[in-house]
Design a protein around this motif. Structure first.
Motif, PDB file in Angstrom:
ATOM      1  N   LYS A   1      -4.447  -0.818  10.818  1.00 34.49           N
ATOM      2  CA  LYS A   1      -5.439   0.254  10.666  1.00 34.49           C
ATOM      3  C   LYS A   1      -5.410   1.198  11.859  1.00 34.49           C
ATOM      4  O   LYS A   1      -5.457   2.417  11.720  1.00 34.49           O
ATOM      5  CB  LYS A   1      -6.839  -0.338  10.512  1.00 34.49           C
TER       6      LYS A   1
ATOM      7  N   GLN B   1      -6.146  -5.256  11.655  1.00 33.39           N
ATOM      8  CA  GLN B   1      -6.751  -4.299  12.572  1.00 33.39           C
ATOM      9  C   GLN B   1      -5.708  -3.427  13.260  1.00 33.39           C
ATOM     10  O   GLN B   1      -5.902  -2.221  13.436  1.00 33.39           O
ATOM     11  CB  GLN B   1      -7.599  -5.028  13.620  1.00 33.39           C
TER      12      GLN B   1
ATOM     13  N   THR C   1      -8.955  -0.903  -0.150  1.00 32.11           N
ATOM     14  CA  THR C   1      -8.238  -1.973   0.548  1.00 32.11           C
ATOM     15  C   THR C   1      -8.555  -2.036   2.039  1.00 32.11           C
ATOM     16  O   THR C   1      -8.129  -2.988   2.709  1.00 32.11           O
ATOM     17  CB  THR C   1      -6.713  -1.796   0.388  1.00 32.11           C
TER      18      THR C   1
ATOM     19  N   ALA D   1      -6.276  -8.648  -0.773  1.00 35.66           N
ATOM     20  CA  ALA D   1      -7.483  -8.393  -1.559  1.00 35.66           C
ATOM     21  C   ALA D   1      -7.512  -9.278  -2.800  1.00 35.66           C
ATOM     22  O   ALA D   1      -8.535  -9.895  -3.121  1.00 35.66           O
ATOM     23  CB  ALA D   1      -7.549  -6.915  -1.948  1.00 35.66           C
TER      24      ALA D   1
ATOM     25  N   GLU E   1      -9.178   3.347   0.464  1.00 40.66           N
ATOM     26  CA  GLU E   1     -10.561   3.007   0.789  1.00 40.66           C
ATOM     27  C   GLU E   1     -10.923   1.616   0.259  1.00 40.66           C
ATOM     28  O   GLU E   1     -11.614   0.838   0.937  1.00 40.66           O
ATOM     29  CB  GLU E   1     -11.503   4.058   0.202  1.00 40.66           C
TER      30      GLU E   1
ATOM     31  N   PRO F   1     -10.981  -3.067   3.913  1.00 47.23           N
ATOM     32  CA  PRO F   1     -11.459  -4.339   4.495  1.00 47.23           C
ATOM     33  C   PRO F   1     -10.362  -5.384   4.653  1.00 47.23           C
ATOM     34  O   PRO F   1     -10.553  -6.369   5.365  1.00 47.23           O
ATOM     35  CB  PRO F   1     -12.522  -4.806   3.481  1.00 47.23           C
ATOM     36  N   PHE F   2      -9.224  -5.167   4.011  1.00 49.49           N
ATOM     37  CA  PHE F   2      -8.160  -6.163   4.026  1.00 49.49           C
ATOM     38  C   PHE F   2      -6.955  -5.742   4.864  1.00 49.49           C
ATOM     39  O   PHE F   2      -5.934  -6.418   4.866  1.00 49.49           O
ATOM     40  CB  PHE F   2      -7.724  -6.467   2.581  1.00 49.49           C
ATOM     41  N   TRP F   3      -7.080  -4.624   5.559  1.00 48.36           N
ATOM     42  CA  TRP F   3      -6.014  -4.191   6.458  1.00 48.36           C
ATOM     43  C   TRP F   3      -6.113  -4.946   7.782  1.00 48.36           C
ATOM     44  O   TRP F   3      -7.205  -5.145   8.320  1.00 48.36           O
ATOM     45  CB  TRP F   3      -6.116  -2.687   6.747  1.00 48.36           C
TER      46      TRP F   3
END
Length: 264
Positions: free
Chosen positions: A170, A167, A161, A222, A159, A163-165
């Motif tokens: 993900k 797209q 990390t 991150a 959770e 924002p840093f995956w």
């Protein structure tokens, strides 16, 4: 294109932090499905983890990657040849660099296909594979299971990390490849939208597990953006769940695989 693994010796850290092999029975099952055993290709070979396993069943294996620094750290094997193919190469150039149409018995991609230009990769694979008799298999993993406390800590790390995956990662990896296109006819090991779920056991020291987690792309990104997700608090939570920093434990990777042949 800049090789992301050249920075801060990331290729060496990746090799040190990743599992060195996949289960031998995976390769045996795939080898049993191909008509010939002359030539195999491992796309996105990285440090050669899958290429070495495939080499137990095929006379020659070509391990292919866009990263020169990854290939420089690749594990050696007498039947494995490593090949650098930059992303700028055309479909025809890629096929010519590897061989000719209709000559490859097995194509694999381990924990890598989600990064690819999929239409281009699948077009190259469809040309290279023997018809009939050639097989393509792609697999990945993400979730690691040990016990309830460790699993809960890993969920919190995911959770933190998110924002840093990337797209595509993900969309594909966190959905166990259920959403990844796979335009091949099933051979009994998963099919498009329905990957086969597998497990892989791996022994780790706690320090080895930390190296693995710190080598993950989202964790690195991150940190580059000022967010230290592997802070002292997270490391302590993981260590406590592990049972102490001196223990060697067996963890279970939750894996997923799709295998198929060219539709005729």
């Amino acid at each position: 294109m800049v090789d992301k693994y050249e920075k801060d010796n990331l290729a060496e850290k990746y090799l040190e932090g990743r599992p060195r092999s996949y289960p031998a029975d995976w390769y045996s099952k795939l080898a049993a499905l191909t008509a010939g055993h002359s030539l195999a290709c491992d796309f996105g070979t990285g440090n050669g983890q899958a290429a070495l396993g495939v080499a137990e069943h095929y006379e020659k294996v070509i391990g292919i990657d866009v990263s020169k620094s990854q290939l420089e750290c690749a594990m050696k094997h007498e039947r494995v040849q490593y090949l650098h193919l930059p992303t700028s190469m055309s479909e025809d150039e890629m096929v010519k660099s590897i061989g000719t149409d209709n000559t490859v018995d097995l194509i694999v991609s381990a924990e890598a296909v989600h990064w690819f230009d999929l239409p281009k990769f699948y077009a190259v694979a469809s040309r290279l594979l023997r018809k009939p008799g050639g097989i393509i298999a792609v697999w990945g993993y993400y979730y690691i299971s040990l016990n309830d406390a460790f699993n809960a800590a890993m969920n919190r790390l995911t959770e933190a990390t998110l924002p840093f995956w990337d797209q595509k990662v993900k969309e594909y990896v966190l959905n166990d490849y259920r959403t990844i296109p796979f335009p091949f006819e099933s051979v009994g090991i998963g099919s498009e939208g329905k990957p086969e779920h597998l497990e892989m056991e791996q022994e780790f020291s706690f320090e080895g597990m930390l190296k693995y987690l710190k080598s993950m792309g989202p964790v690195i990104l991150a940190k580059e953006n000022g967010v230290d997700v592997m802070c002292e608090e997270m490391v302590k939570e993981l260590r406590d769940a592990w049972g102490g920093g001196d223990l060697v434990r067996t963890v279970v990777y939750k894996c997923f695989m799709l295998a198929g042949k060219v539709r005729t």
